[in-house]
Design a protein around this motif. Sequence first.
Motif, PDB file in Angstrom:
ATOM      1  N   ALA A 235      29.597  40.820  36.459  1.00  0.00           N
ATOM      2  CA  ALA A 235      31.115  40.283  36.814  1.00  0.00           C
ATOM      3  C   ALA A 235      31.156  39.063  36.217  1.00  0.00           C
ATOM      4  O   ALA A 235      30.312  38.261  36.070  1.00  0.00           O
ATOM      5  N   GLU A 236      32.488  38.624  35.836  1.00  0.00           N
ATOM      6  CA  GLU A 236      32.736  37.371  35.285  1.00  0.00           C
ATOM      7  C   GLU A 236      33.957  36.863  35.837  1.00  0.00           C
ATOM      8  O   GLU A 236      34.970  37.627  36.407  1.00  0.00           O
ATOM      9  N   TYR A 237      33.921  35.637  36.172  1.00  0.00           N
ATOM     10  CA  TYR A 237      34.750  34.869  36.906  1.00  0.00           C
ATOM     11  C   TYR A 237      35.420  33.614  36.196  1.00  0.00           C
ATOM     12  O   TYR A 237      34.836  32.642  36.096  1.00  0.00           O
ATOM     13  N   PRO A 238      36.905  33.669  35.955  1.00  0.00           N
ATOM     14  CA  PRO A 238      37.377  32.325  35.484  1.00  0.00           C
ATOM     15  C   PRO A 238      37.669  31.509  36.504  1.00  0.00           C
ATOM     16  O   PRO A 238      37.890  31.743  37.708  1.00  0.00           O
ATOM     17  N   VAL A 239      37.171  30.094  36.126  1.00  0.00           N
ATOM     18  CA  VAL A 239      36.988  29.112  37.197  1.00  0.00           C
ATOM     19  C   VAL A 239      37.520  27.857  36.756  1.00  0.00           C
ATOM     20  O   VAL A 239      37.801  27.671  35.270  1.00  0.00           O
ATOM     21  N   ILE A 240      37.934  26.791  37.678  1.00  0.00           N
ATOM     22  CA  ILE A 240      38.153  25.473  37.092  1.00  0.00           C
ATOM     23  C   ILE A 240      36.849  24.731  37.510  1.00  0.00           C
ATOM     24  O   ILE A 240      36.631  24.593  38.609  1.00  0.00           O
ATOM     25  N   LEU A 267      36.070  34.165  44.253  1.00  0.00           N
ATOM     26  CA  LEU A 267      34.757  33.770  44.081  1.00  0.00           C
ATOM     27  C   LEU A 267      33.648  34.425  44.604  1.00  0.00           C
ATOM     28  O   LEU A 267      33.657  34.987  45.658  1.00  0.00           O
ATOM     29  N   PRO A 268      32.384  34.721  43.900  1.00  0.00           N
ATOM     30  CA  PRO A 268      31.267  35.249  44.343  1.00  0.00           C
ATOM     31  C   PRO A 268      30.579  34.539  45.606  1.00  0.00           C
ATOM     32  O   PRO A 268      30.999  33.402  45.659  1.00  0.00           O
ATOM     33  N   GLU A 269      29.773  35.236  46.172  1.00  0.00           N
ATOM     34  CA  GLU A 269      29.093  34.663  47.133  1.00  0.00           C
ATOM     35  C   GLU A 269      27.762  33.804  46.456  1.00  0.00           C
ATOM     36  O   GLU A 269      27.599  34.343  45.592  1.00  0.00           O
ATOM     37  N   PRO A 270      27.386  32.820  47.283  1.00  0.00           N
ATOM     38  CA  PRO A 270      26.114  32.196  46.440  1.00  0.00           C
ATOM     39  C   PRO A 270      25.111  33.150  46.394  1.00  0.00           C
ATOM     40  O   PRO A 270      24.808  34.007  47.393  1.00  0.00           O
TER      41      PRO A 270
END
Length: 313
Positions: A235-240, A267-270
């Motif tokens: 998985a990929e997550y665009p973030v700031i 957002l994924p879990e830690p």
Amino acid sequence: MTVAIIGAEAAPLTRALRAVRVVDVVVYQPAAAPPPIRPWARGRTDPPPPRHRIDVLGLDFDEQADRWLIQLSGGEQATADIVVLTADTVDASLPTGRGRPARPLPVTGRDGRTLDAAWADGPITFRGIAVHGFPNLFLLGGPDPLAPLRHSRQQTQIDHITAWISALRRHSGTRIEVRASTQHEYHRRLALHRTDRRPRRLGGPKPHHFDITVAADRHPAHDYQGPALLDLPGAEYPVIATLAGHADPIDGRYHWYGRLDPVDGALPEPTRVTALLALPGQTPTPARLTERDPWGNLRITGTGVPPYPLEQL
């Protein structure tokens, strides 16, 4: 602190600044300006401020030093912490000013923006004394739509300018600038003033109308803030990403850390799995997701070369 007054109408402001013990005042008068009508008051123990009968060709704000560079005729240059333009100089700088010379006085403020460009659609000021984007600059007799409605307008502006120069010195600041929101709200109320049969009083300048800062206040507390891509297995997550770091003198390694804010709400879990954080145009960097903060964002840490470029590691 050095205050430079540019123009032929400097005597009242000079006296006001001397009264509050701003003694480092320099006056630049146009070479063709007539001599002052009133000589310096006799019997005073303090000398008059230096008066230079020389033309000023331009003003440039030095954002690193928080001072104005004054370009003088003959290739000379002077500096001042504060610049005040008197009414005759301001009028010459207006895009549609009366008596506008063939070459108006160029005034360049923050980010290289000129006063002529800022006033392309008409002069915008805060009470005719300050302009956002032009720190450490005051106007004495600046354009103000309410000028015909005020009594003792010049003395009021002198009082305001003197008070704010004193405030800058009292707070040991190096830059004073009217806030954009203050200037915008002032002109919004001006529009209501013109249409309201019983206009409200606009009041005088307040402490929250100006920002008084030093360079350290304006230095960001982070090394990078902007878009990034968090890469986890599958998985990929665009973030700031908001990131900062420091070199540890004990282990000799660079430790970086920061916060990841979601772009699309996910957002994924830690996890203990090593993540990769990639900034635009940079190589993906290994990192660890440590925990969620109280606002639901992810905290991230790493050791070694950070994901953002550094001049020196």
